[in-house]
Scaffold this active site. Structure first.
Site, PDB file in Angstrom:
ATOM      1  N   PRO A   2      30.609 -26.212 -31.759  1.00  0.00           N
ATOM      2  CG  PRO A   2      28.945 -25.817 -33.044  1.00  0.00           C
ATOM      3  CD  PRO A   2      29.364 -25.216 -31.725  1.00  0.00           C
ATOM      4  CD  GLU A   3      36.356 -29.645 -32.075  1.00  0.00           C
ATOM      5  OE1 GLU A   3      37.473 -29.578 -32.545  1.00  0.00           O
ATOM      6  OE2 GLU A   3      36.039 -30.198 -30.817  1.00  0.00           O
TER       7      GLU A   3
END
Length: 284
Positions: A2-3
């Protein structure tokens, strides 16, 4: 992995579901049992995100009602749960009473109205405020947090390392992952192999401003959209993107396909141990 926008969105969702209320914390899997015991029955007083790191602050005065803090570092908070999802971690937040746990639930947070299950994180640990401060000190400025970018811009401008690698260095800029890296470089028309010190200062500032725009938009909508209005599917008469990551993008995971802007075949190679995608014409 996940960013940064995903972690900020999680912080907001957890604050909305549990902030300012006493929560039950457990570790059905058992690997976080000691840590869960330390904060079980406490008030979730604040949530914080920096880059790809999530912090949940707990007030040790169990049962004391208070409004959820929107900023980190509340004086009553004595314990933080530090979470890094890594490649495989996921948080599931559901309404109502928690069902019997399934799978390897590292941590469960619950009250009468909602529950949240954490599975597969790289990190899930109790830290004190001093340890939290050290973690923040190791991370670069975060575009979602309204941080001052000057330290990051100076480091990039002094480096021989390629801009593609620097953007993925969390000590330089926190929260940028593989998607934002590829897309922001495309939008800047910049060759990913360009050494940081050869990027014009005005271009660096434009990249930072673009990251602020794109990542904050990602927090709001819950996905990464990077194409400009004139390149949207409806505007171009093309089919929408079909990908598990969602969102309309220019080059990410489009290797071998024609660039939306010039028609050149999108290329890929490895940079910073991740696949990099770019258009050799638009980013010459």
């Amino acid at each position: 992995m996940p960013e940064g926008h995903t972690i900020h969105r999680l912080a907001r969702e957890l604050r909305d579901a549990f902030g300012g209320r006493v929560v039950k914390v457990s570790s059905p899997q058992g690997r976080f049992a000691d840590g869960a015991h330390q904060v079980d029955g406490a008030v979730l007083s604040s949530t914080d995100a920096h880059g790809k790191h999530l912090f949940l602050g707990f007030d040790s005065a169990a049962g004391r009602s208070r409004a959820p803090a929107t900023e980190p570092g509340g004086t009553a908070t004595c314990s933080w749960v530090h979470i890094h999802l890594g490649l495989y971690g996921k948080f599931w937040i559901g309404p109502g009473a928690a069902p019997a746990p399934w799978g390897a639930v590292r941590m469960r947070i619950e009250n009468d109205d909602a529950y949240a299950d954490l599975r597969g994180p790289t990190r899930c640990e109790i830290i004190d405020p001093g340890e939290k401060a050290v973690l923040h000190g190791r991370l670069g400025p975060d575009p979602v947090r309204a941080d001052d970018p000057e330290t990051a811009l100076r480091r990039i401008s002094a480096s021989r390392t390629s801009i593609a690698v620097l953007l993925m260095d969390q000590s330089v800029i926190a929260g940028v992952g593989n998607v934002y890296r590829a897309e922001v470089l495309f939008r800047a028309g910049l060759d990913p192999a360009t050494p940081g010190r050869e990027v014009e200062p005005a271009v660096l500032r434009a990249i930072w401003a673009d990251l602020v725009l794109l990542m904050r938009r990602g927090v709001e909508v819950g996905r990464i959209d990077t194409v400009r209005p004139e390149h949207e599917p409806a505007a171009m008469g093309r089919a929408p993107r079909e990908d598990a990551h969602g969102g309309e993008v220019y080059v990410y995971r489009r290797a071998g396909l024609p660039c939306h802007v010039c028609g050149t075949e999108v290329r890929t190679r490895e940079a910073a141990a991740r696949n990099l995608f770019w258009c050799p014409t638009c980013q010459a």
